[in-house]
Design an enzyme around this catalytic site. Structure first.
Site, PDB file in Angstrom:
ATOM      1  N   CYS A 129       0.825  -1.209   0.082  1.00 20.52           N
ATOM      2  CA  CYS A 129      -0.055   0.086  -0.227  1.00 20.52           C
ATOM      3  C   CYS A 129       0.852   1.134   0.032  1.00 20.52           C
ATOM      4  O   CYS A 129       0.116   2.244  -0.108  1.00 20.52           O
ATOM      5  CB  CYS A 129      -0.816  -0.297   1.319  1.00 20.52           C
ATOM      6  SG  CYS A 129      -1.958  -1.407   1.352  1.00 20.52           S
ATOM      7  N   HIS A 173      -3.517   7.642   6.445  1.00 22.77           N
ATOM      8  CA  HIS A 173      -3.863   6.409   6.016  1.00 22.77           C
ATOM      9  C   HIS A 173      -5.122   5.706   6.269  1.00 22.77           C
ATOM     10  O   HIS A 173      -5.916   5.333   5.125  1.00 22.77           O
ATOM     11  CB  HIS A 173      -2.756   5.435   6.456  1.00 22.77           C
ATOM     12  CG  HIS A 173      -2.833   3.954   5.530  1.00 22.77           C
ATOM     13  ND1 HIS A 173      -2.387   4.251   4.083  1.00 22.77           N
ATOM     14  CD2 HIS A 173      -2.843   2.814   5.833  1.00 22.77           C
ATOM     15  CE1 HIS A 173      -2.633   2.775   3.778  1.00 22.77           C
ATOM     16  NE2 HIS A 173      -2.604   1.901   4.814  1.00 22.77           N
ATOM     17  N   HIS A 230      -9.999   1.953  -0.625  1.00 27.01           N
ATOM     18  CA  HIS A 230      -8.158   1.800  -0.482  1.00 27.01           C
ATOM     19  C   HIS A 230      -7.791   1.225  -1.817  1.00 27.01           C
ATOM     20  O   HIS A 230      -8.166   0.193  -2.248  1.00 27.01           O
ATOM     21  CB  HIS A 230      -8.121   0.725   0.734  1.00 27.01           C
ATOM     22  CG  HIS A 230      -6.585   0.606   1.053  1.00 27.01           C
ATOM     23  ND1 HIS A 230      -5.666   1.114   0.196  1.00 27.01           N
ATOM     24  CD2 HIS A 230      -5.875   0.085   2.200  1.00 27.01           C
ATOM     25  CE1 HIS A 230      -4.268   0.761   0.465  1.00 27.01           C
ATOM     26  NE2 HIS A 230      -4.639   0.255   1.818  1.00 27.01           N
TER      27      HIS A 230
END
Length: 401
Positions: free
Chosen positions: A165, A295, A329
């Site tokens: 990520c 995040h 995401h």
């Protein structure tokens, strides 16, 4: 924290972005301003279990690749091209100005062409043969960067980075090094990832998916939504001559705490280190940061540790929110996606994205954006934290020399 040598800004000369937020600058800014994205939708076809989840889906038609590049044809590269076309004129101008060998391509991704591979394997199970247009190289992580270089006839450094990520956050660190070293004069950076069953089922097996719109920092948060996105920027050491409001990458910070293969350090030690490094690199103090794009995955462990880390570095005064309820995401493209959001906020003086947190969790120690707020000339810090503790913090701001 102040240093005697002034920092060298890396200017964002252009930006192309396509996600659930939209595919035009006006559309993206409108979605951010209204605090809602209608392309975050329920899906019950991607999970083997039949469970319903919410995904951030790109709904607009994607461009076809040129016939001579058909070997690169995949949904991932088509999505990448839709973002790249938004800044094509400036990329080609940089190539003409500096030469094709003085421009680099660095891309972050985690899925590449896996969704096309899934279609191909479905066909081979049914017919015994792969589709004639399929080749395994479409799934290689470097396929997107190679496609971009060939599309623009770029001959400088070209490669992909895949650190889960944080993939498309690390490309900014690489680009900064390439530019400061004098190896190149411009870099095309960014990330692209598309929805695929492999990723959705993997996160589902970890019990990390939510079946509702994700709720970062909420007491009832129960997991992530997956999204797809392509976000790219053209970076250089000078702003464009026509740019009356230059936006720059001011600082970068990274760390690798390696606490656990999939869980973050519970106290956010690696996250804290990355943010501190970014501040030092930018020669800024915590008071210079006007917004943190967290995040903020809406998983219990991530949000708790990130809140602790932010509170230790910035206290409880800096406004924080997660934009993942707007995009999902987007995995390897997440850092670049949120960098593009930061760019639009800075470029258009947008209000900060609000956090619709109905029931703020007691373990969240930070100040969430819940009313209309502006940056007031301050910078944006954007966080991305990956499996294995690979942490990235980027700082963006308007450059006033």
């Amino acid at each position: 924290m102040k240093q005697s040598i002034p920092p060298i800004p890396i200017f964002i000369q252009d930006c192309g972005f396509h996600s659930a937020l939209g595919h035009t600058s006006d559309g993206v800014r409108q979605s951010l301003s209204q605090g809602y994205c209608n392309h975050m939708e329920r899906d019950h076809g991607l999970l083997n279990s039949g469970k319903e989840t919410v995904v951030g889906r790109v709904k607009e038609a994607l461009p076809e690749l040129p016939a001579e590049l058909s070997r690169y044809d995949s949904r991932n590269n088509r999505l990448a091209l839709s973002a790249l076309q938004q800044m094509e004129d400036n990329v080609r101008a940089a190539i003409n100005r500096y030469g094709s060998d003085r421009v680099a391509v660095v891309v972050g991704t985690s899925t590449s062409g896996i969704s096309d591979g899934e279609v191909a394997y479905t066909e081979i199970l049914a017919t015994g043969q792969f589709p004639t247009e399929y080749h395994y190289t479409k799934q290689e992580l470097g396929n997107c960067s190679d496609f971009i270089a060939r599309y623009f006839a770029i001959k400088g450094p070209c490669y992909a980075i895949s650190t889960a990520c944080s993939s498309s956050g690390r490309v900014f660190i690489t680009a900064k090094r390439l530019l400061k070293s004098g190896l190149v004069d411009a870099v095309v950076v960014g990330g692209a990832d598309t929805l695929c069953a492999l990723t959705l089922n993997g996160f589902n097996s970890l019990e990390a998916l939510s079946n509702t719109l994700c709720r970062p920092f909420d007491a009832d948060r129960d997991g992530i939504n997956i999204g797809e996105s392509a976000a790219f920027m053209l970076l250089g050491l000078q702003p464009l001559d026509t740019d009356n409001k230059p936006i720059a990458l001011l600082g970068v910070g990274d760390s690798s705490d390696a606490h656990h293969i999939s869980a973050p350090h519970p106290e956010g030690r690696g996250a804290e280190e990355a943010m501190q490094k970014a501040l030092v690199d930018a020669q800024l103090s915590p008071e210079d940061i006007g917004y943190i794009n967290a995040h903020g995955t809406a998983t219990p462990l991530n949000d708790s540790m990130e809140s602790k880390a932010i509170a230790r570095v910035f206290g409880s005064n800096v406004p924080v929110s997660s934009t993942k309820p707007f995009t999902g995401h987007t995995l390897g493209a997440a850092s670049a996606t949120e960098a593009a959001i930061a760019y639009h906020i800075l470029k258009s003086d947008l209000s900060l994205p609000k956090q619709s947190c109905k029931n703020k969790a007691p373990d969240i120690e930070i100040s969430l954006v819940e009313t209309d707020l502006k940056l007031n000339g301050k910078a944006i810090l954007s966080n991305s934290f990956a499996f294995g503790g690979n942490n990235i913090s980027l700082i963006f701001g308007e450059w006033n020399d």
